[in-house]
Design a protein around this motif. Structure first.
Motif, PDB file in Angstrom:
ATOM      1  N   GLN A   1       6.108 -10.578  -5.841  1.00 22.65           N
ATOM      2  CA  GLN A   1       5.917 -12.067  -6.179  1.00 22.65           C
ATOM      3  C   GLN A   1       4.580 -12.391  -5.537  1.00 22.65           C
ATOM      4  O   GLN A   1       3.744 -13.319  -6.031  1.00 22.65           O
ATOM      5  N   GLU A   2       3.880 -11.831  -4.527  1.00 29.32           N
ATOM      6  CA  GLU A   2       2.801 -11.873  -3.830  1.00 29.32           C
ATOM      7  C   GLU A   2       1.520 -11.653  -5.036  1.00 29.32           C
ATOM      8  O   GLU A   2       0.569 -12.179  -5.190  1.00 29.32           O
ATOM      9  N   GLY A   3       1.864 -10.296  -5.353  1.00 31.66           N
ATOM     10  CA  GLY A   3       1.129  -9.833  -6.716  1.00 31.66           C
ATOM     11  C   GLY A   3       0.922 -10.755  -7.824  1.00 31.66           C
ATOM     12  O   GLY A   3      -0.279 -11.146  -8.268  1.00 31.66           O
ATOM     13  N   LEU A   4       1.823 -11.301  -8.405  1.00 31.57           N
ATOM     14  CA  LEU A   4       1.682 -12.308  -9.339  1.00 31.57           C
ATOM     15  C   LEU A   4       1.138 -13.538  -9.075  1.00 31.57           C
ATOM     16  O   LEU A   4       0.514 -14.420  -9.867  1.00 31.57           O
ATOM     17  N   ARG A   5       1.412 -14.072  -7.745  1.00 30.43           N
ATOM     18  CA  ARG A   5       0.880 -15.384  -7.429  1.00 30.43           C
ATOM     19  C   ARG A   5      -0.606 -15.109  -7.191  1.00 30.43           C
ATOM     20  O   ARG A   5      -1.299 -16.070  -7.717  1.00 30.43           O
ATOM     21  N   SER A   6      -0.873 -14.086  -6.799  1.00 30.72           N
ATOM     22  CA  SER A   6      -2.615 -13.776  -6.859  1.00 30.72           C
ATOM     23  C   SER A   6      -2.993 -13.818  -8.296  1.00 30.72           C
ATOM     24  O   SER A   6      -4.006 -14.257  -8.372  1.00 30.72           O
ATOM     25  N   ALA A   7      -2.367 -13.031  -9.079  1.00 27.51           N
ATOM     26  CA  ALA A   7      -2.893 -12.941 -10.528  1.00 27.51           C
ATOM     27  C   ALA A   7      -3.000 -14.453 -11.211  1.00 27.51           C
ATOM     28  O   ALA A   7      -3.823 -14.800 -11.839  1.00 27.51           O
ATOM     29  N   VAL A   8      -1.944 -15.360 -11.097  1.00 24.56           N
ATOM     30  CA  VAL A   8      -2.067 -16.388 -11.752  1.00 24.56           C
ATOM     31  C   VAL A   8      -2.946 -17.346 -10.980  1.00 24.56           C
ATOM     32  O   VAL A   8      -3.822 -18.048 -11.779  1.00 24.56           O
TER      33      VAL A   8
ATOM     34  N   THR B   1      -7.346  -8.004 -10.644  1.00 19.67           N
ATOM     35  CA  THR B   1      -5.934  -7.888 -10.208  1.00 19.67           C
ATOM     36  C   THR B   1      -5.456  -6.452 -10.237  1.00 19.67           C
ATOM     37  O   THR B   1      -4.740  -6.030  -9.232  1.00 19.67           O
ATOM     38  N   LEU B   2      -5.749  -5.715 -11.172  1.00 26.33           N
ATOM     39  CA  LEU B   2      -5.369  -4.248 -11.379  1.00 26.33           C
ATOM     40  C   LEU B   2      -6.042  -3.244 -10.555  1.00 26.33           C
ATOM     41  O   LEU B   2      -5.401  -2.362 -10.067  1.00 26.33           O
ATOM     42  N   LEU B   3      -7.226  -3.242 -10.258  1.00 30.83           N
ATOM     43  CA  LEU B   3      -8.172  -2.371  -9.810  1.00 30.83           C
ATOM     44  C   LEU B   3      -9.003  -2.919  -8.635  1.00 30.83           C
ATOM     45  O   LEU B   3      -9.694  -2.021  -8.242  1.00 30.83           O
ATOM     46  N   GLY B   4      -8.828  -3.894  -8.405  1.00 33.63           N
ATOM     47  CA  GLY B   4      -9.663  -4.733  -7.108  1.00 33.63           C
ATOM     48  C   GLY B   4      -9.184  -4.198  -5.760  1.00 33.63           C
ATOM     49  O   GLY B   4      -8.268  -3.615  -5.882  1.00 33.63           O
ATOM     50  N   PRO B   5      -9.844  -4.832  -4.893  1.00 36.20           N
ATOM     51  CA  PRO B   5      -9.214  -4.586  -3.543  1.00 36.20           C
ATOM     52  C   PRO B   5      -7.851  -4.957  -3.350  1.00 36.20           C
ATOM     53  O   PRO B   5      -7.243  -4.332  -2.309  1.00 36.20           O
TER      54      PRO B   5
ATOM     55  N   LYS C   1       0.976  -1.081  -0.059  1.00 32.93           N
ATOM     56  CA  LYS C   1       0.101   0.151  -0.046  1.00 32.93           C
ATOM     57  C   LYS C   1       0.901   1.364   0.038  1.00 32.93           C
ATOM     58  O   LYS C   1       0.643   2.269  -0.746  1.00 32.93           O
ATOM     59  N   LEU C   2       1.865   1.275   0.870  1.00 35.65           N
ATOM     60  CA  LEU C   2       2.978   2.458   0.823  1.00 35.65           C
ATOM     61  C   LEU C   2       3.677   2.669  -0.388  1.00 35.65           C
ATOM     62  O   LEU C   2       3.909   3.946  -1.004  1.00 35.65           O
ATOM     63  N   PHE C   3       3.924   1.595  -1.002  1.00 39.78           N
ATOM     64  CA  PHE C   3       4.887   1.572  -2.115  1.00 39.78           C
ATOM     65  C   PHE C   3       3.918   2.159  -3.097  1.00 39.78           C
ATOM     66  O   PHE C   3       4.415   3.021  -4.083  1.00 39.78           O
ATOM     67  N   ARG C   4       2.809   1.803  -3.447  1.00 37.71           N
ATOM     68  CA  ARG C   4       1.635   2.401  -4.100  1.00 37.71           C
ATOM     69  C   ARG C   4       1.395   4.050  -3.946  1.00 37.71           C
ATOM     70  O   ARG C   4       1.348   4.507  -5.116  1.00 37.71           O
ATOM     71  N   CYS C   5       1.422   4.289  -2.766  1.00 39.96           N
ATOM     72  CA  CYS C   5       0.727   5.669  -2.574  1.00 39.96           C
ATOM     73  C   CYS C   5       1.894   6.598  -2.651  1.00 39.96           C
ATOM     74  O   CYS C   5       1.915   7.923  -3.086  1.00 39.96           O
ATOM     75  N   HIS C   6       3.322   6.129  -2.145  1.00 40.41           N
ATOM     76  CA  HIS C   6       4.537   6.899  -2.197  1.00 40.41           C
ATOM     77  C   HIS C   6       5.778   6.619  -2.881  1.00 40.41           C
ATOM     78  O   HIS C   6       6.830   7.121  -3.316  1.00 40.41           O
TER      79      HIS C   6
END
Length: 222
Positions: free
Chosen positions: A90-97, A124-128, A48-53
Motif C-alpha cells: 500500500q505504501e508503494g502504491l500511495r507513493s506512486a499515486v 517509482t520502479l527504479l528510483g531511491p 528492502k528485505l522482501f526485495r533482496c530475499h
C-alpha cells in the motif's frame, strides 16, 4: 476587607482568562512520535528485505534485526508478516499515486504529460524508494484474497489514469497502437525494466523515457 476580596476576585478572573485553551488535536507525546517512526522504519526495512530475499525468504527476525529490535517487538506494530507485506505494498502504491497526481494536475499537452507519466513511473520502479513497488509487482501471491483484491484495485486505478492521455494522443493520430493495447504494452515494458535495468551501463532514466516515447508516439509528418 470587601475591597481586598474584590481585588482578589478580579485578579483570579484575569489570570484564568490569560490561560489559553488548547485548540485542535493535542500534540503527540514523544512516545507516540517514536512509535510512528518505529513503524515507518519497519516498513522500509521490510520492503528492502522482501526485495533482496523475497517474502518467503525473509523472517520476522530478519526484519526486527534490521531495525534493532527484538523479533517479538515487531508484533506490537503488525499482527503478522502478511500484514506487514500488505502495508509495504500500500505504501508503494500511495507513493506512486502521489507522483502521478503531480503530473496529471500540471497543464501540459498530451505528449508532454505521457512523457512525464513514464518518467515518474520509472522513478517509482527504479528510483531511491523502489523497494516498495518491487513487492507490488512480485509478492501479491503472498496476500490473502481480500488484500490481493484491494491491491489489484489500487493498481488498476493507477494505470487507468493514463487512459485519457492515451486517448487524446490516439485522436490526434500520434499513438502507434490502439489505446487498450498501448496501455498494456506500456506497463508491461516499463515494469519489466526492473529485471534488466542497470544505471552502471550508462543509460539514464531520461534515456529510457525517450526510448519508450519513440516506440509509442508517431512523429507527425511535416
Amino acid at each position: 476587607m470587601i475591597r481586598l476580596l474584590k481585588m482578589c476576585a478580579t485578579r483570579s478572573r484575569s489570570d484564568h482568562s490569560a490561560v489559553k485553551r488548547p485548540r485542535g488535536r493535542p500534540r503527540k507525546t514523544l512516545e507516540e512520535r517514536n512509535e510512528g517512526l518505529g513503524r515507518q522504519a519497519i516498513i522500509k526495512a521490510a520492503a528492502k528485505l522482501f526485495r533482496c530475499h523475497g517474502f518467503n525468504g525473509t523472517s520476522t527476525r530478519d526484519i526486527a534485526c534490521a531495525v534493532g529490535m527484538h523479533s517479538g517487538s515487531l508484533f506490537y506494530h503488525f499482527k503478522s508478516k502478511d500484514a506487514l507485506l500488505y502495508e509495504v505494498m500500500q505504501e508503494g502504491l500511495r507513493s506512486a499515486v502521489a507522483r502521478q497526481m503531480i503530473v496529471l494536475l500540471a497543464e501540459h499537452d498530451a505528449a508532454t504529460t505521457l512523457r512525464q507519466l513514464i518518467r515518474s513511473h520509472f522513478d517509482t520502479l527504479l528510483g531511491p524508494n523502489s523497494d516498495f513497488m518491487q513487492a507490488v509487482l512480485y509478492e501479491s501471491r503472498s496476500l490473502n484474497t481480500r488484500q490481493r483484491n484491494v491491491i489489484a484495485k489500487l493498481q488498476g486505478d493507477y494505470e487507468a489514469a493514463w487512459t485519457p492521455v492515451l486517448q487524446e494522443l490516439s485522436l490526434t493520430g500520434c499513438l502507434q497502437a490502439e489505446v487498450p493495447l498501448a496501455r498494456h504494452l506500456l506497463f508491461g515494458a516499463l515494469n519489466w525494466s526492473v529485471q534488466w535495468f542497470d544505471a552502471k551501463n550508462g543509460a539514464s532514466l531520461d534515456d529510457l523515457t525517450d526510448a519508450v516515447m519513440a516506440l509509442m508516439i508517431r512523429k507527425k509528418s511535416r
